[in-house]
Design a protein around this motif. Structure first.
Motif, PDB file in Angstrom:
ATOM      1  N   LEU A 149      29.314  52.337 -45.879  1.00  0.00           N
ATOM      2  CA  LEU A 149      29.385  52.366 -44.418  1.00  0.00           C
ATOM      3  C   LEU A 149      29.861  51.014 -43.905  1.00  0.00           C
ATOM      4  CD1 LEU A 149      26.085  54.208 -43.403  1.00  0.00           C
ATOM      5  CD2 LEU A 149      28.407  55.141 -43.480  1.00  0.00           C
ATOM      6  N   ARG A 150      30.716  51.076 -42.895  1.00  0.00           N
ATOM      7  CA  ARG A 150      31.173  49.857 -42.239  1.00  0.00           C
ATOM      8  C   ARG A 150      31.073  50.058 -40.735  1.00  0.00           C
ATOM      9  NH1 ARG A 150      35.893  47.541 -45.078  1.00  0.00           N
ATOM     10  NH2 ARG A 150      34.135  46.963 -46.395  1.00  0.00           N
ATOM     11  N   VAL A 151      30.489  49.071 -40.071  1.00  0.00           N
ATOM     12  CA  VAL A 151      30.278  49.126 -38.634  1.00  0.00           C
ATOM     13  C   VAL A 151      31.243  48.155 -37.954  1.00  0.00           C
ATOM     14  CG1 VAL A 151      28.642  48.605 -36.795  1.00  0.00           C
ATOM     15  CG2 VAL A 151      27.867  49.827 -38.822  1.00  0.00           C
ATOM     16  N   VAL A 152      31.935  48.648 -36.935  1.00  0.00           N
ATOM     17  CA  VAL A 152      32.868  47.818 -36.178  1.00  0.00           C
ATOM     18  C   VAL A 152      32.294  47.619 -34.782  1.00  0.00           C
ATOM     19  CG1 VAL A 152      35.228  47.543 -35.349  1.00  0.00           C
ATOM     20  CG2 VAL A 152      34.796  48.753 -37.502  1.00  0.00           C
ATOM     21  N   LEU A 153      32.134  46.360 -34.387  1.00  0.00           N
ATOM     22  CA  LEU A 153      31.548  46.036 -33.095  1.00  0.00           C
ATOM     23  C   LEU A 153      32.597  46.044 -31.995  1.00  0.00           C
ATOM     24  CD1 LEU A 153      29.147  43.132 -34.115  1.00  0.00           C
ATOM     25  CD2 LEU A 153      28.850  45.600 -34.359  1.00  0.00           C
ATOM     26  N   ALA A 154      32.135  45.825 -30.772  1.00  0.00           N
ATOM     27  CA  ALA A 154      33.030  45.869 -29.623  1.00  0.00           C
ATOM     28  C   ALA A 154      34.100  44.795 -29.693  1.00  0.00           C
ATOM     29  CB  ALA A 154      32.232  45.737 -28.326  1.00  0.00           C
ATOM     30  N   ASP A 155      33.809  43.660 -30.334  1.00  0.00           N
ATOM     31  CA  ASP A 155      34.801  42.582 -30.448  1.00  0.00           C
ATOM     32  C   ASP A 155      35.706  42.780 -31.657  1.00  0.00           C
ATOM     33  OD1 ASP A 155      33.152  42.009 -32.558  1.00  0.00           O
ATOM     34  OD2 ASP A 155      32.599  40.000 -31.877  1.00  0.00           O
ATOM     35  N   ARG A 156      35.606  43.953 -32.307  1.00  0.00           N
ATOM     36  CA  ARG A 156      36.408  44.390 -33.446  1.00  0.00           C
ATOM     37  C   ARG A 156      36.042  43.684 -34.741  1.00  0.00           C
ATOM     38  NH1 ARG A 156      35.919  48.109 -31.596  1.00  0.00           N
ATOM     39  NH2 ARG A 156      37.152  49.107 -33.193  1.00  0.00           N
ATOM     40  N   SER A 157      34.962  42.956 -34.770  1.00  0.00           N
ATOM     41  CA  SER A 157      34.480  42.407 -36.032  1.00  0.00           C
ATOM     42  C   SER A 157      33.770  43.515 -36.810  1.00  0.00           C
ATOM     43  CB  SER A 157      33.537  41.231 -35.792  1.00  0.00           C
ATOM     44  OG  SER A 157      32.437  41.608 -34.983  1.00  0.00           O
ATOM     45  N   ALA A 158      33.922  43.503 -38.129  1.00  0.00           N
ATOM     46  CA  ALA A 158      33.399  44.586 -38.969  1.00  0.00           C
ATOM     47  C   ALA A 158      32.356  44.042 -39.944  1.00  0.00           C
ATOM     48  CB  ALA A 158      34.533  45.254 -39.733  1.00  0.00           C
ATOM     49  N   TYR A 159      31.323  44.870 -40.186  1.00  0.00           N
ATOM     50  CA  TYR A 159      30.224  44.480 -41.066  1.00  0.00           C
ATOM     51  C   TYR A 159      29.793  45.673 -41.912  1.00  0.00           C
ATOM     52  CZ  TYR A 159      29.945  40.512 -37.881  1.00  0.00           C
ATOM     53  OH  TYR A 159      30.256  39.405 -37.124  1.00  0.00           O
ATOM     54  N   ASP A 160      29.384  45.388 -43.129  1.00  0.00           N
ATOM     55  CA  ASP A 160      28.838  46.440 -43.989  1.00  0.00           C
ATOM     56  C   ASP A 160      27.469  46.861 -43.472  1.00  0.00           C
ATOM     57  OD1 ASP A 160      31.063  46.275 -45.568  1.00  0.00           O
ATOM     58  OD2 ASP A 160      30.129  44.986 -47.091  1.00  0.00           O
ATOM     59  N   ALA A 161      27.128  48.127 -43.699  1.00  0.00           N
ATOM     60  CA  ALA A 161      25.844  48.657 -43.246  1.00  0.00           C
ATOM     61  C   ALA A 161      25.219  49.499 -44.338  1.00  0.00           C
ATOM     62  CB  ALA A 161      26.024  49.481 -41.976  1.00  0.00           C
ATOM     63  N   VAL A 162      23.903  49.660 -44.256  1.00  0.00           N
ATOM     64  CA  VAL A 162      23.148  50.486 -45.203  1.00  0.00           C
ATOM     65  C   VAL A 162      22.325  51.498 -44.416  1.00  0.00           C
ATOM     66  CG1 VAL A 162      23.040  48.712 -46.982  1.00  0.00           C
ATOM     67  CG2 VAL A 162      21.262  48.810 -45.229  1.00  0.00           C
TER      68      VAL A 162
END
Length: 410
Positions: A149-162
């Protein structure tokens, strides 16, 4: 005797001979019309040539061209201001939830390639970086280890998620930023929550999400109906669902449904569409925020959802009706030391003196709500909370009575 010099013959009435006239033949008329059409076309052509000569066509290019002056924008009206402020307030809390596949292109190539296998929406739930989305958005990543899973925030930065926990029965899931890829605390903006209990048809409703991969799309509608029932991914009914007209499409799943103050009132989950791959037709469904609050809290506490359970097994409904019981559901078996057993309820059993089978207790109502069939029982059971007290109206033989049962959880 004939009279000479008189040209009026007796054979013509009135004494006159008719004058002979001859008309134009059809071919002459056709020629005349063709000539007229030719002359009209000629005059039109000459007229257009003269007009173009008198009024010259402007050039295609103008080296002296300048930008046009713009009309100053007037102030926003009340509805526009409301929508603009709502988006500014809530959009930092809304995320894209992408399912990412990581694969090797070839056995001899150690490089890892990624591609997006699915996408949905979600929103930040608390200050610890937990987020809420639909179960069906993360279902593949939940069941297939090679997906992430990868989460993309409103500022378009992306982070891995569990995944923290899932509740397929309510199509809800809780995810969290992966420990190795946690964003700065300043980027975590939990959404504001309000109750869905006092919603009314006609209230404004706003949706923000990721339809067809178009991030942070906001749409507006109204609450169209309350108390709808939709099917969950587990095949069980989800009661109390909100129907609304804010446009949602594939990719909006898991995103927030908001009131006009930007507070969460539901989680967008499904649409009704005429075709399997169709888009929005103004009928969307959202799981109400009160249900979300309860389910998400359980998932955060234990990682799973406890299903309400009374510790009984029911008798086959068709055979029950054939046996002459035209209402209620019958307890076939009571689980030893379960909630129903501790409350003194009975299942079908054999009389030790006669050896004959005796009917089990017949459940006629739960908390005053009638139980006419197994579907009613399942629906009312799902509305109970583990640890709460349920009042059952029971028929045993010729006697009808009420009994309190402490709801269990499995």
């Amino acid at each position: 005797m004939m009279s000479l010099g008189n040209d009026q013959g007796p054979g013509w009435p009135g004494g006159r001979r008719p004058v002979s006239t001859s008309g134009l033949p059809p071919s002459a008329w056709l020629t005349f019309l063709l000539v007229l059409l030719f002359l009209a076309g000629l005059f039109f052509w000459v007229g257009m040539r003269l007009y173009r000569w008198a009024v010259p066509t402007p050039p295609l290019l103008n080296p002296q061209a300048q930008p046009r002056q713009v009309t100053p924008r007037e102030g926003l009206d009340a509805e526009e201001q409301e929508a603009v402020e709502l988006f500014k307030k809530v959009s930092p809390s809304v995320v894209n939830v992408d399912t990412v596949a990581k694969v090797k292109r070839a056995p001899w190539d150690d490089r890892i390639f990624e591609f997006k296998a699915g996408t949905g929406s979600g929103f930040m739930w608390d200050d610890e970086g937990r987020m809420v989305t639909n179960f069906h958005v993360v279902a593949e990543a939940y069941s297939q280890p090679h997906l992430a899973l990868r989460v993309v925030l409103a500022d378009r930065s992306a982070y891995d998620a569990v995944i923290v926990g899932v509740a397929p029965d309510y199509d809800l899931a809780v995810i969290q930023f992966a420990p190795h890829d946690f964003p700065p605390r300043s980027k975590i903006r939990k959404i504001e929550l309000t109750s869905s209990e006092d919603l009314q048809v006609g209230y404004k409703a706003f949706a923000i999400g990721n339809p067809f991969g178009l991030s942070l799309t906001m749409t507006k509608g109204i609450i169209s109906a309350l108390g709808r029932v939709i099917d969950s991914p587990a095949g069980t009914p989800i009661p109390g669902v909100i129907q609304h007209s804010a446009a949602i499409n594939p990719g909006n799943s898991g995103g927030p449904l908001l009131d006009r103050f930007g507070r969460l009132i539901g989680v967008n989950t499904a649409i009704t569409t005429p075709s399997q791959h169709g888009g929005n037709v103004g009928i969307g469904f959202a799981i109400p925020s009160d249900t979300v609050n309860e389910v998400v809290t359980q998932l955060i506490r234990t990682g799973r959802l406890l299903r309400p359970d009374l510790g009984i097994k029911l008798y086959d409904q068709r055979r029950l009706r054939q046996a002459g019981f035209d209402r209620g559901v019958m307890i076939a078996q009571v689980i030893p030391d379960g909630p129903a057993d501790r409350a003194g309820l009975r299942g079908i059993r054999r009389n030790p003196r006669t050896g004959l089978l005796e009917p089990g207790d017949l459940i006629l109502a739960i908390n005053g709500q009638p139980v006419d069939n197994i579907e009613d029982y399942e629906r009312l059971l799902r509305s109970l909370k583990p640890g709460s007290i349920a009042r059952l109206t029971v028929e045993r033989g010729e006697r009808t009575f009420e009994v309190e049962v402490i709801v269990g959880g499995t």
